[in-house]
Design an enzyme around this catalytic site. Structure first.
Site, PDB file in Angstrom:
ATOM      1  N   ARG A 118      11.852 -11.895   3.824  1.00  0.00           N
ATOM      2  CA  ARG A 118      11.112 -11.653   5.068  1.00  0.00           C
ATOM      3  C   ARG A 118      11.049 -12.900   5.955  1.00  0.00           C
ATOM      4  O   ARG A 118      11.015 -12.796   7.178  1.00  0.00           O
ATOM      5  CB  ARG A 118       9.703 -11.150   4.754  1.00  0.00           C
ATOM      6  CG  ARG A 118       9.696  -9.721   4.238  1.00  0.00           C
ATOM      7  CD  ARG A 118       8.301  -9.241   3.912  1.00  0.00           C
ATOM      8  NE  ARG A 118       8.288  -7.816   3.648  1.00  0.00           N
ATOM      9  CZ  ARG A 118       7.207  -7.120   3.305  1.00  0.00           C
ATOM     10  NH1 ARG A 118       6.041  -7.741   3.196  1.00  0.00           N
ATOM     11  NH2 ARG A 118       7.278  -5.830   3.093  1.00  0.00           N
ATOM     12  N   GLY A 168       6.304   0.995   4.193  1.00  0.00           N
ATOM     13  CA  GLY A 168       5.429   2.017   4.766  1.00  0.00           C
ATOM     14  C   GLY A 168       5.753   2.325   6.214  1.00  0.00           C
ATOM     15  O   GLY A 168       5.738   3.478   6.644  1.00  0.00           O
ATOM     16  N   LYS A 185       5.738   9.730  -6.953  1.00  0.00           N
ATOM     17  CA  LYS A 185       4.890  10.838  -6.498  1.00  0.00           C
ATOM     18  C   LYS A 185       5.503  11.640  -5.352  1.00  0.00           C
ATOM     19  O   LYS A 185       5.932  11.078  -4.353  1.00  0.00           O
ATOM     20  CB  LYS A 185       3.532  10.298  -6.040  1.00  0.00           C
ATOM     21  CG  LYS A 185       2.691   9.707  -7.159  1.00  0.00           C
ATOM     22  CD  LYS A 185       1.366   9.224  -6.606  1.00  0.00           C
ATOM     23  CE  LYS A 185       0.472   8.670  -7.707  1.00  0.00           C
ATOM     24  NZ  LYS A 185      -0.803   8.179  -7.150  1.00  0.00           N
ATOM     25  N   GLY A 190      10.267  -0.920  -0.780  1.00  0.00           N
ATOM     26  CA  GLY A 190      10.291  -2.092  -1.665  1.00  0.00           C
ATOM     27  C   GLY A 190      11.198  -1.972  -2.868  1.00  0.00           C
ATOM     28  O   GLY A 190      12.002  -2.871  -3.155  1.00  0.00           O
TER      29      GLY A 190
END
Length: 398
Positions: free
Chosen positions: A35, A378, A199, A355
């Protein structure tokens, strides 16, 4: 909104929102500088154009309290390595007199790093006064933090209103938007999405949106077993979301109606316990033994998924195929990663995001063999879902 390519930074102080929320080890040394590296082109553009750069970021979740473990001073050595000839200063405050004095004394070609924004609750609350105090430090605002673009925080969205037209996207932010738009707005068919993770509930929005665009959706990770159970399969002790079985059935039905190939793994590495040292058998994913759990996709699933990928022209990958952090269960993710790289070499456009997917691509040294690796987990997911991101709209709107 300005264009960073043509803006004149001479004698301007550019306030840049970067995403330096990077992992640190026990000695507070940066263990992955991806990053930080991603922000360097924007910083260089400012200082080489005769301006100075004031960097602001968050690190971790200090919850509005000063926490030395999450101080951005720990980032300075890693940043200095990437900007060896630049004078980098640090401000122990991000607002107030100390920050103002540090910003005011900044000379052309210098960089100032502000202390962790989240040492103040006002940052995450999107507080206007806090945003105004930050804004007072610079002449021009650059948002280059795609990873936080989905948050309506003071430094990512609210701040933009105090700069009139003197605001813009950094190179990283522009790149992210351009590449994700290519996948969801101007994609070439066949379009295949690989969606993994634990999930179904985390990925409902993205799957629903992809069913409107993709030709194929390949499912991996623990979430696959919720789909398989919803389809009437027996998954043993595999991790499932039993309260999401109806949702999984709905998504399976939607895929059929829209003629999208929704692929579930044909077989799995079925382990007798959740451990890298577990005893493993290859079993059909819809007939896993009562005492076993699926922890990776099996060889038949790998071959089927590879076949689909090699015929694809656009590929989106979000989420691993199994517990790839463990050597005995990394093969599914590894094989899919190499298949995506192979498809890319044949002319497919491949976007990797999230990620775990990014970690997998890095683990297998494939960063240069895919088209684009997104830095925003996200934020990328929400953008792919079609959700308007505050950090993007703030630059475009005011």
């Amino acid at each position: 909104m300005q264009d960073i390519n043509t803006y004149n930074f001479n004698e301007k102080k550019a306030l840049i929102r970067v995403d330096f929320n990077v992992p640190l080890d026990k000695s507070f040394e940066v263990t992955d500088n991806t990053r930080i590296k991603a922000a360097i082109p924007t910083i260089n553009k400012v200082i080489q154009g005769g301006g100075s750069a004031i960097l602001m970021s968050h690190l971790g979740r200090p919850k509005g309290k000063v926490n030395e473990d999450m101080s951005l001073k720990h980032i300075l050595p890693a940043l200095q390595l990437l900007l060896p000839d630049v004078n980098i200063k640090f401000s122990t405050e991000c607002i107030g007199n100390i920050a103002k004095e540090n910003a005011a004394s900044l000379k052309q070609g210098e960089v100032l790093m502000l202390e962790n924004l989240r040492f103040h609750n006002e940052e995450e609350a999107g507080d206007e006064t806090f945003a105004k105090q930050l804004a007072s430090l610079g002449d021009v605002y650059i948002n280059d933090a795609f990873g936080t673009a989905h948050r309506a925080h003071a430094s990512t969205a609210v701040i933009a209103k105090y700069f009139g037209n003197n605001k813009m996207f950094g190179f990283l932010m522009s790149d992210e938007i351009k590449h994700i738009d290519r996948v969801i707005k101007s994609y070439e068919k066949p379009f295949t999405a690989i969606i993994g993770g634990s999930k179904v509930s985390d990925k409902v929005g993205i799957i629903e949106n992809l069913l409107l665009k993709a030709d194929n959706v390949l499912i991996g990770g623990a979430m696959a077993y919720t789909f398989i159970k919803a389809n009437g399969g027996y998954v043993g002790k595999s991790k499932t979301e039993d309260d999401k079985l109806d949702l999984a059935r709905t998504l399976i039905q939607k895929a059929k109606e829209k003629n999208v190939g929704l692929y579930l793994p044909l077989d799995s590495l079925a382990a007798d316990n959740f451990s890298n040292e577990a005893n493993v058998k290859i079993e059909n994913s819809d007939a896993i033994s009562a005492e076993r759990m699926g922890l990776d996709i099996g060889p038949k699933a790998i071959e089927e998924y590879k076949e689909v990928l090699m015929k694809s022209k656009t590929i989106l990958w979000n989420g691993p195929m199994g517990v790839f952090e463990w050597s005995n269960f990394e093969n599914g993710t590894k094989e899919i990663a190499f298949a995506v790289a192979d498809a890319t070499s044949l002319g497919a456009f491949s976007l990797i995001g999230g990620g775990d997917s990014v970690a997998a691509i890095n683990k297998f040294d494939l960063e240069e063999k895919v088209s684009y690796v997104s830095t925003g987990g996200g934020a990328m997911l929400e953008y792919l879902e079609g959700i308007s991101l505050p950090g993007i709209e703030a630059i475009r709107e005011y």
